[in-house]
Design a protein around this motif. Structure first.
Motif, PDB file in Angstrom:
ATOM      1  N   GLY A  19       0.894  -1.446   0.401  1.00  0.00           N
ATOM      2  CA  GLY A  19       0.223  -0.040   0.072  1.00  0.00           C
ATOM      3  C   GLY A  19       0.729   1.276   0.015  1.00  0.00           C
ATOM      4  O   GLY A  19       0.354   1.992  -0.765  1.00  0.00           O
ATOM      5  N   GLY A 124       4.166 -10.346  -2.595  1.00  0.00           N
ATOM      6  CA  GLY A 124       5.113 -11.226  -2.526  1.00  0.00           C
ATOM      7  C   GLY A 124       4.110 -12.107  -1.405  1.00  0.00           C
ATOM      8  O   GLY A 124       4.411 -13.293  -1.674  1.00  0.00           O
ATOM      9  N   THR A 125       3.499 -11.560  -0.419  1.00  0.00           N
ATOM     10  CA  THR A 125       2.816 -12.514   0.635  1.00  0.00           C
ATOM     11  C   THR A 125       1.407 -13.194  -0.517  1.00  0.00           C
ATOM     12  O   THR A 125       0.691 -14.172  -0.200  1.00  0.00           O
ATOM     13  CB  THR A 125       2.087 -12.353   1.096  1.00  0.00           C
ATOM     14  OG1 THR A 125       1.693 -10.359   1.450  1.00  0.00           O
ATOM     15  CG2 THR A 125       3.228 -12.571   2.511  1.00  0.00           C
ATOM     16  N   VAL A 153       8.685  -7.612  -7.140  1.00  0.00           N
ATOM     17  CA  VAL A 153       9.117  -5.878  -6.921  1.00  0.00           C
ATOM     18  C   VAL A 153      10.709  -7.094  -6.699  1.00  0.00           C
ATOM     19  O   VAL A 153      11.484  -6.079  -6.374  1.00  0.00           O
ATOM     20  CB  VAL A 153       8.561  -6.434  -5.339  1.00  0.00           C
ATOM     21  CG1 VAL A 153       7.564  -5.326  -5.976  1.00  0.00           C
ATOM     22  CG2 VAL A 153       8.516  -7.266  -4.181  1.00  0.00           C
ATOM     23  N   LYS A 211       6.838 -11.496  10.926  1.00  0.00           N
ATOM     24  CA  LYS A 211       8.356 -11.194  10.822  1.00  0.00           C
ATOM     25  C   LYS A 211       9.041 -11.595  12.188  1.00  0.00           C
ATOM     26  O   LYS A 211      10.110 -10.564  12.442  1.00  0.00           O
ATOM     27  CB  LYS A 211       7.581  -9.916  11.553  1.00  0.00           C
ATOM     28  CG  LYS A 211       6.117  -9.342   9.817  1.00  0.00           C
ATOM     29  CD  LYS A 211       7.294  -8.725   8.766  1.00  0.00           C
ATOM     30  CE  LYS A 211       6.388  -8.267   7.929  1.00  0.00           C
ATOM     31  NZ  LYS A 211       7.570  -8.041   7.053  1.00  0.00           N
ATOM     32  N   PHE A 284      10.890  -8.360  -0.394  1.00  0.00           N
ATOM     33  CA  PHE A 284      11.983  -6.865  -1.180  1.00  0.00           C
ATOM     34  C   PHE A 284      12.395  -6.342   0.348  1.00  0.00           C
ATOM     35  O   PHE A 284      13.535  -6.521   0.431  1.00  0.00           O
ATOM     36  CB  PHE A 284      11.103  -6.355  -1.465  1.00  0.00           C
ATOM     37  CG  PHE A 284      11.404  -4.808  -2.152  1.00  0.00           C
ATOM     38  CD1 PHE A 284      12.535  -4.538  -3.244  1.00  0.00           C
ATOM     39  CD2 PHE A 284      12.267  -3.612  -1.146  1.00  0.00           C
ATOM     40  CE1 PHE A 284      13.802  -3.642  -4.082  1.00  0.00           C
ATOM     41  CE2 PHE A 284      12.711  -2.496  -1.707  1.00  0.00           C
ATOM     42  CZ  PHE A 284      13.787  -2.751  -2.904  1.00  0.00           C
TER      43      PHE A 284
END
Ligand code: GMT
Length: 376
Positions: A19, A124-125, A153, A211, A284
């Motif tokens: 976003g 990515g996800t 990306v 994370k 990324f």
């Protein structure tokens, strides 16, 4: 001089790299004179309302007793088609495959007279987690296949997408970017800050399991045994409570500032001396790039696309996933050298030379013109 473009951009408005990237891209394109329509269920946080050529269009979300789950993708598709017709858009640029690319393809069919081109950027996800979920696998595959152009990306994400979805189509790598001019203000502050002030470690994320927030706390507690530093945690998410408990168990909770979700991370990066990013996966790592551009060296795990951003031993450190002792030692080495550490300059220079917004946005505009088959 090429004609200005008319582009609809759709993305998640919440905190998250996709976003942020989509909104910054829209703002910069608008500043270049292109007509940009941002379409989402709420205004993205980094939307710059001072810019003239950008408009925000809200997808209505209303409850109806029959619909236990609101069909957001359909509402989004209708809104995309409506905005495309009103603004005579040429391109719909979807950031994240689902639901944005799927909705854009529907909008293209709703308004065939516009001959809209759909460009999908994979972040990515959408590929590695959500897109591989059995429930979304086939629809993600279709979205990638039917988009008029598709970007990833990082090279890592491109390879992952190709090997997993086995779709015979071109995927271009267009890296994420940073506004170097804006970030260099913080970088210059870093070079000049006092040697004697208390140092801070920073971690910024959405606190999802990917994370590895627990690793952040553990690494911090190892560092604290040797150095009097604080930890600034920016963000919120499902692992927050468990991390608070772990910080108490390890007796480091009083040295942690929980800053929650914030719009502008630069003022916090201005207070930081090293960033920890021990993620299980990162296509990324936009947040690492933002840190480097501010002069904050990053210690991260050697996963996904992170090695394309962080050059181990040159502008930051990479360690094996879960190797918290090595990450703690790397962070200690950076903290002990304070602002004399060579990674501060090397990280800034690497960001400037490889990921400056001017260069990367030109790659997007080239792709836009190529996709609409624009002839000068
Ligand atoms: O990192 C997240 O959890 C958010 C996610 C998103 O889609 O917003 O980030 C992904 O896209 C970013 C922008 O391209 C990348 O910098 C992040 O590495 C990527 N996250 C993951 O791959 C986990």
């Amino acid at each position: 001089m090429k004609d200005k473009l008319r582009i609809g951009i759709s993305c998640y408005p919440t905190h998250g790299g996709s976003g942020v990237l989509a909104t910054e891209l829209g703002c910069q394109l608008a500043k270049q004179g292109h007509e940009i329509a941002l379409i989402s269920y709420k205004a993205p946080l980094r939307l710059d309302s001072t810019c003239n050529n950008i408009s925000f269009h809200e997808v209505p979300i209303s409850a109806y007793p029959l619909l236990e789950q609101y069909p957001y993708t359909l509402a989004l598709a209708s809104k995309l088609a409506e905005v495309a017709r009103n603004k005579q858009l040429q391109i719909l640029h979807a950031h994240y495959a689902i639901p944005f690319a799927v909705a854009a393809l529907l909008a293209k069919d709703i308004a065939p007279e516009l001959n809209l081109k759909v460009i999908t950027t994979l972040h990515g996800t959408d590929i590695t987690l959500v897109g591989r979920n059995q429930a979304f696998q086939s629809v993600t595959s279709m979205a990638i296949r039917k988009s008029d152009a598709c970007t990833a990306v990082s090279h890592y994400l491109k390879k992952e997408t190709e090997s997993h979805f086995k779709i015979n189509r071109k995927i271009e790598v267009i890296y994420n970017f940073v506004d170097i001019a804006r970030h260099s203000i913080i970088y210059n502050q870093h070079k000049n800050k006092s040697q004697n002030r208390k140092q801070n470690i920073i971690h910024i994320s959405n606190f999802r399991p990917v994370k590895r927030l627990m690793d952040v706390i553990k690494i911090f507690s190892i560092i604290r045994r040797k150095l009097d530093v604080n930890l600034i945690l920016v963000g919120d998410g499902p692992d927050a409570n468990a991390a608070r408990q772990l910080a108490k168990d390890l007796s480091v909770d009083k040295y942690i500032q929980w800053r929650g979700v914030v719009d502008a991370v630069e003022p916090l990066l201005a207070q930081a001396d090293v960033m920890l990013l021990p993620s299980e996966y990162e296509s990324f790592g936009l947040v690492a790039l933002e840190a480097m551009a501010c002069g904050v060296p990053v210690v991260a795990s050697k996963v996904g696309g992170l090695p394309e951003v962080i050059k181990h031993g040159h502008n930051g450190y990479l360690a094996n996933l879960g190797d918290i002792d090595t990450m703690a030692n790397f962070a200690l080495e950076i903290l002990q050298k304070k602002q004399n550490h060579p990674f501060i300059k090397a990280g800034f220079e690497y960001a400037k030379n490889n990921f400056d917004e001017t260069t990367i946005i030109a790659q997007y505009t080239d792709l836009y013109y190529k996709t609409i088959k624009y002839d000068t």
